[in-house]
Design a protein around this motif. Structure first.
Motif, PDB file in Angstrom:
ATOM      1  N   HIS A 507     -18.805  25.068  25.087  1.00 52.87           N
ATOM      2  CA  HIS A 507     -19.090  24.276  23.888  1.00 52.87           C
ATOM      3  C   HIS A 507     -19.554  25.148  22.720  1.00 52.87           C
ATOM      4  N   SER A 508     -19.066  24.792  21.527  1.00 50.75           N
ATOM      5  CA  SER A 508     -19.515  25.433  20.285  1.00 50.75           C
ATOM      6  C   SER A 508     -19.924  24.348  19.304  1.00 50.75           C
ATOM      7  N   SER A 509     -21.120  24.494  18.718  1.00 50.49           N
ATOM      8  CA  SER A 509     -21.572  23.547  17.695  1.00 50.49           C
ATOM      9  C   SER A 509     -21.002  23.878  16.324  1.00 50.49           C
ATOM     10  N   ASN A 510     -20.324  25.005  16.245  1.00 54.69           N
ATOM     11  CA  ASN A 510     -19.574  25.396  15.044  1.00 54.69           C
ATOM     12  C   ASN A 510     -20.510  25.768  13.891  1.00 54.69           C
ATOM     13  N   HIS A 511     -20.062  25.558  12.647  1.00 56.87           N
ATOM     14  CA  HIS A 511     -20.847  25.964  11.473  1.00 56.87           C
ATOM     15  C   HIS A 511     -20.534  24.992  10.343  1.00 56.87           C
ATOM     16  N   ALA A 521     -31.070  28.463  20.262  1.00 59.06           N
ATOM     17  CA  ALA A 521     -32.248  27.604  20.126  1.00 59.06           C
ATOM     18  C   ALA A 521     -32.012  26.426  19.189  1.00 59.06           C
ATOM     19  N   TYR A 522     -30.837  26.359  18.556  1.00 60.59           N
ATOM     20  CA  TYR A 522     -30.554  25.287  17.604  1.00 60.59           C
ATOM     21  C   TYR A 522     -30.130  24.026  18.361  1.00 60.59           C
ATOM     22  N   PRO A 523     -30.345  22.836  17.781  1.00 63.48           N
ATOM     23  CA  PRO A 523     -29.938  21.606  18.460  1.00 63.48           C
ATOM     24  C   PRO A 523     -28.425  21.534  18.584  1.00 63.48           C
ATOM     25  N   VAL A 524     -27.947  21.053  19.751  1.00 62.66           N
ATOM     26  CA  VAL A 524     -26.519  20.925  19.959  1.00 62.66           C
ATOM     27  C   VAL A 524     -25.989  19.808  19.061  1.00 62.66           C
ATOM     28  N   VAL A 525     -24.855  20.044  18.407  1.00 64.04           N
ATOM     29  CA  VAL A 525     -24.193  19.039  17.571  1.00 64.04           C
ATOM     30  C   VAL A 525     -22.700  19.100  17.857  1.00 64.04           C
ATOM     31  N   ASN A 526     -21.962  18.286  17.120  1.00 67.11           N
ATOM     32  CA  ASN A 526     -20.519  18.192  17.324  1.00 67.11           C
ATOM     33  C   ASN A 526     -20.191  17.775  18.764  1.00 67.11           C
ATOM     34  N   ILE A 527     -20.940  16.801  19.265  1.00 69.28           N
ATOM     35  CA  ILE A 527     -20.682  16.211  20.578  1.00 69.28           C
ATOM     36  C   ILE A 527     -20.577  14.704  20.416  1.00 69.28           C
ATOM     37  N   THR A 528     -19.764  14.068  21.257  1.00 67.88           N
ATOM     38  CA  THR A 528     -19.625  12.616  21.221  1.00 67.88           C
ATOM     39  C   THR A 528     -20.755  11.974  22.027  1.00 67.88           C
ATOM     40  N   TRP A 529     -20.883  10.640  21.883  1.00 68.18           N
ATOM     41  CA  TRP A 529     -21.858   9.908  22.707  1.00 68.18           C
ATOM     42  C   TRP A 529     -21.520  10.060  24.182  1.00 68.18           C
ATOM     43  N   GLN A 530     -20.216  10.031  24.506  1.00 69.61           N
ATOM     44  CA  GLN A 530     -19.790  10.180  25.902  1.00 69.61           C
ATOM     45  C   GLN A 530     -20.262  11.517  26.482  1.00 69.61           C
ATOM     46  N   GLY A 708     -27.217  15.063  17.147  1.00 70.40           N
ATOM     47  CA  GLY A 708     -27.433  15.603  18.493  1.00 70.40           C
ATOM     48  C   GLY A 708     -28.074  14.536  19.366  1.00 70.40           C
ATOM     49  N   PHE A 709     -28.953  14.930  20.299  1.00 68.44           N
ATOM     50  CA  PHE A 709     -29.632  13.926  21.127  1.00 68.44           C
ATOM     51  C   PHE A 709     -30.808  14.568  21.851  1.00 68.44           C
ATOM     52  N   ARG A 710     -31.681  13.693  22.356  1.00 68.04           N
ATOM     53  CA  ARG A 710     -32.724  14.095  23.290  1.00 68.04           C
ATOM     54  C   ARG A 710     -32.623  13.195  24.517  1.00 68.04           C
ATOM     55  N   ILE A 711     -33.293  13.534  25.609  1.00 63.91           N
ATOM     56  CA  ILE A 711     -33.134  12.799  26.860  1.00 63.91           C
ATOM     57  C   ILE A 711     -34.386  11.990  27.180  1.00 63.91           C
ATOM     58  N   ALA A 712     -34.213  10.985  28.030  1.00 66.29           N
ATOM     59  CA  ALA A 712     -35.309  10.129  28.488  1.00 66.29           C
ATOM     60  C   ALA A 712     -35.019   9.719  29.922  1.00 66.29           C
TER      61      ALA A 712
END
Length: 716
Positions: A507-511, A521-530, A708-712
């Motif tokens: 995975h790459s969060s790109n720029h 250390a940056y938050p993951v982005v460019n991801i779907t809800w799935q 991005g997201f966090r977990i629970a």
């Protein structure tokens, strides 16, 4: 033929001689009779001649001669030889053909198939088929197999110990014991192995005669023991080798080779023992052994038990205990036990005799005042019920277990040591079972990849959404009354690129316009809800937790609300964590003003002008796009980046309520289905009054560079 009469010419001619005086003439002896008349038309009867016995005998002889002649001209010669060759008295040959003759060593029989059976004394019966041809004499060689025999092994030793325990192996198989006939041993050269505990192994070969005969074979066994001479002072001691009695001293005993423990035991004396290394066939003479008189015993008991025993400064264990001491002396035995006064007693020791000491220890006492709430709780001291908990006890000054319990409450257990001449007070307030349960649930947990989650149990009712009069409000922010009763864990930080790449390494969060979003250390982005939901399931599997999301063909199709596996936060949980503060719902995380007055979060500021559409020119957080997770101060609940950095995927499907919901929702998980999922929280690209409010609701399904997201997860 004329048959009218018989004329005289037909009668035999007779000669007549003159008669002399006194003689009869033929006329005198025979009168001529007239012949009887036979009519011409009467048939003539002829009488046949009968065969006599000699006729039949002649005919039979002629027939037999003809048959024998025919057999001799047609028969062939068969010569039968046996291997090994046996005498005629030992062998019997039978042919299945009835017509056969033995002439010397040969047999005559007609051509054709016949079966030859051979029986010889001492050999296996043999049967063989053969075809007799017309080509002349034939030779049949029949190989006979010897019958098994019996073998009896006889030891030439003068005396053999327990021959019935000496095993005999023939060709690697156990066949019996020494001295007994071993039946059914195949003839020929056999490998013989004799094995015994008391003799050295013997391997040899023996040529077994077989033929059903008993064959005796002599062997000589080599002893596997050493002769050991033992004497003692005094004599009469039992000689014990490896736990088995072998005799009494003085005596020479046979002891098997190897390392052996030899003991001498005599009543009234201490046992003697030694390890001896012995070789087979050796003669070992040990020096006379002086036995020491046996110790005396003292049986030491105390009330209470568990007191330590010392004699002349040497520790001998805890009471009750038998103490062994050298005879002929008087000893002082001292008992010590925590909380009790030391006790001393003298005792005289005699050899092989047992003395008894029974001491009641005097306790050092202290007072313990117990105050418990609820007052009707029960008190247990070292496991014994003492009544209601609120009382003062006089106890030995030793560690004592105190237990206080009541139905509906968690039991309280502690240990105390009452002090002599000093009163102590123990105050105990029992917790309810639920209170105690929460005390045992960890306040924070870590995932298998190192993320930290905090425990929350709000047990509060609050209102989601915003007032119609609030500046920047959107139509999808209608009021909803929500109660959170189910405890849950919530991650303190957003999921980083490093975290996510352990799930999807590529995975790459790109720029964004040359500004990297891909740092570890940056938050993951460019991801779907799935992708976010599948990451949660992956974390659950690593922790052996039941997965929260149901997946079919790689796609999330539902969820299990009872699972305590990892998941995305619900919109209600996120809103409580981000907005609820001292009973009120915050508009902005940093205060009442739109623009923060210090660096508190990462939003669209003047640093983001090259990449963001609308920015707060009066604010500068120092980051063009996203920042490493946790770069700014946590909120009052210890959670980072709820008010900026990246917006976050929620578990809930997106829907818009028509207005104030009068129905209170408890621990809502959102609609059962939908086309989009809720997105909450400002991001590095948000700079308007609408988007920076904590009540702002967004939605989507596809990947974005600022989401991005966090977990629970639920506690249970």
């Amino acid at each position: 033929m004329n048959q009218e009469t018989t004329s005289s010419s037909t009668l035999p001619k007779q000669e007549y001689a003159p008669a002399t005086q006194g003689q009869e003439t033929p006329v005198d002896r025979e009168l001529i009779q007239p012949a009887s008349f036979t009519p011409l038309n009467q048939p003539q009867v002829f009488k046949s001649k009968r065969w006599q016995l000699h006729h039949w005998l002649i005919a039979l002889a002629l027939f037999s001669l003809a048959a024998i002649t025919t057999f001799l001209f047609s028969a062939q010669t068969l010569s039968i030889h046996t291997i090994p060759n046996t005498t005629d008295s030992d062998i019997e040959v039978r042919l299945s053909r009835l017509l056969s003759f033995k002439i010397g060593d040969n047999y005559l029989l007609l051509p054709g198939e016949t079966t030859v059976s051979v029986h010889a004394t001492g050999y296996q019966p043999k049967q063989q088929n053969i075809v007799i041809t017309k080509e002349g004499e034939q030779v049949l060689n029949i190989v006979l197999e010897k019958l098994p025999g019996s073998l009896q092994l006889i030891a030439t030793n003068e005396k053999v110990h327990n021959p019935d325990t000496i095993k005999v192996m023939i060709d690697g198989k156990y066949r019996g014991t020494l001295g007994e006939p071993i039946e059914d041993v195949a003839a020929g050269l056999r490998t013989l192995h004799i094995d015994s505990e008391r003799y050295l192994p013997l391997t040899s070969e023996v040529n077994v005669t077989g033929l059903g005969q008993l064959q005796k074979h002599s062997v000589r066994l080599q002893p596997a023991w050493a002769n050991v001479q033992l004497t003692s002072e005094p004599n009469g001691a039992q000689i014990i080798v490896d736990g088995e009695v072998q005799g009494v001293t003085p005596s020479t005993v046979e002891i098997l080779a190897g390392e052996r423990e030899v003991q001498l035991k005599l009543e009234g004396y201490k046992p003697w023992s030694e390890l001896l290394e012995l070789n087979a066939g050796d003669q070992t003479n040990l020096e006379p052994i002086s036995l020491e008189k046996a110790d005396g015993l003292v049986s030491v008991n105390s009330q209470p038990s568990g007191a330590s025993i010392t004699v002349a400064g040497q520790y001998f264990g805890l009471t009750p205990q038998d103490v062994s001491l050298k005879p002929g002396q008087t000893y002082t035995i001292t008992l010590f036990k925590e909380g009790y006064q030391p006790s001393h007693q003298r005792v005289a020791i005699e050899s092989s005799k047992k003395a008894n000491i029974n001491i009641a220890l005097t306790a050092n006492l202290g007072k313990l005042n117990i105050q418990a709430n609820p007052k009707d709780a029960l008190l247990y001291v070292d496991g014994r019920l003492m009544g209601r908990a609120n009382q003062t006890l006089t106890l030995p000054a030793v560690q004592t277990q105190i237990k206080i319990e009541k139905d509906g409450y968690a039991a309280h257990t502690t240990s105390v040591i009452p002090r002599v001449n000093f009163a102590q007070t123990l105050n105990v307030k029992l917790k309810t079972v639920e209170e105690a349960r929460w005390e045992n649930i960890p306040a924070t947990i870590k995932t298998k990849i190192g993320q930290t989650l905090k425990l929350f149990n709000p047990e509060v009712t609050f209102t989601l959404g915003s007032s119609r009069r609030e500046q920047g409000r959107r139509a999808n922010e209608g009021f909803r009354s929500v109660t959170l009763n189910r405890p849950f864990y919530l991650a303190t930080h957003e999921v980083s690129n490093k975290d996510f790449r352990q799930f999807q390494i590529e995975h790459s969060s790109n720029h964004v316009k040359g500004n990297s979003l891909n740092g570890e250390a940056y938050p993951v982005v460019n991801i779907t809800w799935q992708q976010a939901a599948l990451f949660c399931n992956w974390l659950s599997e690593k922790a052996d937790l039941p997965v929260f999301y149901r997946v079919e063909n790689g796609e999330v199709v539902g969820y299990n609300a009872q699972s305590n596996g990892y998941r995305l936060p619900t919109e209600a949980e996120w809103a409580w964590a981000a907005r609820f503060n001292n009973g009120a719902m915050l508009k902005y995380a940093w205060g009442a003003r739109l623009a923060p007055n210090k660096k508190v979060t990462n939003i669209a500021d003047r640093s983001a002008a090259p990449v963001a559409g609308y920015v707060l020119a009066e604010y500068d957080d120092g980051f063009v796009a996203s920042a490493p997770v946790g770069s700014f101060q946590a909120n009052s609940k210890g959670l980072y980046d709820l008010d900026g950095n990246v917006a976050e995927w929620m578990h809930d499907f997106y829907e818009v309520s028509a207005g104030l919901s009068l129905k209170d929702e408890t621990d809502p998980l959102g609609p059962e289905s939908g086309g989009y999922h809720v997105i909450r929280g400002p991001s590095w690209s948000h700079g308007t009054i609408t988007m920076l409010r904590l009540s702002y609701r967004d939605y989507g399904v596809d990947a974005r560079n600022d989401v991005g997201f966090r977990i629970a997860r639920y506690v249970d």
